[in-house]
Design a protein around this motif. Structure first.
Motif, PDB file in Angstrom:
ATOM      1  N   VAL A   1       4.175   7.502  -4.947  1.00 20.56           N
ATOM      2  CA  VAL A   1       3.923   7.322  -3.661  1.00 20.56           C
ATOM      3  C   VAL A   1       2.398   7.417  -3.384  1.00 20.56           C
ATOM      4  CG1 VAL A   1       4.500   7.555  -1.223  1.00 20.56           C
ATOM      5  CG2 VAL A   1       6.300   7.723  -2.861  1.00 20.56           C
ATOM      6  N   ARG A   2       1.611   6.563  -2.717  1.00 18.48           N
ATOM      7  CA  ARG A   2       0.353   6.741  -2.462  1.00 18.48           C
ATOM      8  C   ARG A   2       0.092   7.949  -1.564  1.00 18.48           C
ATOM      9  NH1 ARG A   2      -2.913   2.895  -4.297  1.00 18.48           N
ATOM     10  NH2 ARG A   2      -4.715   3.492  -2.940  1.00 18.48           N
ATOM     11  N   PRO A   3      -1.069   8.522  -1.769  1.00 23.68           N
ATOM     12  CA  PRO A   3      -1.333   9.667  -0.531  1.00 23.68           C
ATOM     13  C   PRO A   3      -1.547   8.980   0.689  1.00 23.68           C
ATOM     14  CG  PRO A   3      -2.497  10.130  -2.557  1.00 23.68           C
ATOM     15  CD  PRO A   3      -1.857   8.721  -2.787  1.00 23.68           C
TER      16      PRO A   3
ATOM     17  N   GLY B   1       0.699  -1.297   0.026  1.00 25.63           N
ATOM     18  CA  GLY B   1       0.089   0.038  -0.094  1.00 25.63           C
ATOM     19  C   GLY B   1       0.861   1.342   0.002  1.00 25.63           C
ATOM     20  N   MET B   2       2.112   0.990  -0.381  1.00 30.65           N
ATOM     21  CA  MET B   2       3.182   2.463  -0.354  1.00 30.65           C
ATOM     22  C   MET B   2       2.883   2.892  -1.523  1.00 30.65           C
ATOM     23  SD  MET B   2       4.319   2.422   2.698  1.00 30.65           S
ATOM     24  CE  MET B   2       5.437   3.649   2.512  1.00 30.65           C
ATOM     25  N   ILE B   3       2.907   2.427  -2.685  1.00 34.51           N
ATOM     26  CA  ILE B   3       2.790   3.136  -4.126  1.00 34.51           C
ATOM     27  C   ILE B   3       1.604   2.577  -4.609  1.00 34.51           C
ATOM     28  CG2 ILE B   3       5.291   3.116  -4.143  1.00 34.51           C
ATOM     29  CD1 ILE B   3       5.425   0.913  -6.139  1.00 34.51           C
TER      30      ILE B   3
ATOM     31  N   ARG C   1      -0.943  17.363   1.086  1.00 38.77           N
ATOM     32  CA  ARG C   1      -0.117  16.858  -0.170  1.00 38.77           C
ATOM     33  C   ARG C   1      -0.910  17.089  -1.283  1.00 38.77           C
ATOM     34  NH1 ARG C   1       1.346  10.710  -1.867  1.00 38.77           N
ATOM     35  NH2 ARG C   1       2.011  11.423  -3.995  1.00 38.77           N
ATOM     36  N   THR C   2      -0.080  17.635  -2.358  1.00 32.41           N
ATOM     37  CA  THR C   2      -0.802  17.759  -3.834  1.00 32.41           C
ATOM     38  C   THR C   2      -0.581  16.604  -4.570  1.00 32.41           C
ATOM     39  OG1 THR C   2       1.070  18.879  -4.526  1.00 32.41           O
ATOM     40  CG2 THR C   2      -0.653  20.329  -3.670  1.00 32.41           C
TER      41      THR C   2
END
Length: 161
Positions: A84-86, A67-69, A158-159
């Motif tokens: 990278v996942r929000p 679930g990191m990326i 985060r954008t």
């Protein structure tokens, strides 16, 4: 890529290795963390990291499962891109917090197997249960504090992604 960024990527990889992960997972994640724009293709990762497509594929697959990326494509292109996942770090901690309760349950099951009249035999399992029960409670508290920080706008938004 600049030498300083390559050094950072290697440092990220070594850190991941020290905490029980794979160096390549850390290198891929490190590269994605500092890429501008914040996304790279598998080919770009292979070139930057001087790694085989196979090792990049294995690392990105694992990081996706963790679930990191996230993997995505662009219209009209056949290649996959990664970013990278929000909220990846928050979600990782939430998953780890869920595992803490498994340690509590495991200790409880072990304690049921032991005779209550043998305190020495029970000591390690009781300590395990009590330690992880404490951390389970504290993790819930810290996650509530984190949510409050976000609600109050004290966390940088985060954008993208």
């Amino acid at each position: 890529m600049e030498e300083e960024k390559l050094e950072y990527i290697e440092e990220f990889g070594l850190f991941f290795e020290r905490v029980g992960g794979s160096r390549m997972l850390g290198r891929v994640l490190g590269a994605l963390m500092i890429s501008e724009p914040p996304e790279l293709s598998a080919g770009e990762l292979a070139r930057i990291l001087r790694a085989s497509r196979g090792s990049i594929s294995a690392a990105t697959r694992t990081l996706e499962q963790m679930g990191m990326i996230r993997r995505f494509t662009r219209p009209g292109e056949r290649r996959d891109y990664f970013s990278v996942r929000p909220h990846a770090w928050e979600e990782t901690v939430r998953r780890q917090a869920g595992r803490i309760s498994e340690f509590v349950a495991l200790a409880e099951r072990g304690l049921k197997l032991l005779d209550p009249a043998t305190p020495d035999a029970r000591e390690s399992l009781e300590e395990m249960r009590d330690f992880y029960a404490f951390w389970e409670k504290q993790m819930g508290h810290f996650m509530r504090l984190w949510e409050e920080e976000k609600r109050r706008g004290r966390v940088r938004k985060r954008t993208g992604g």
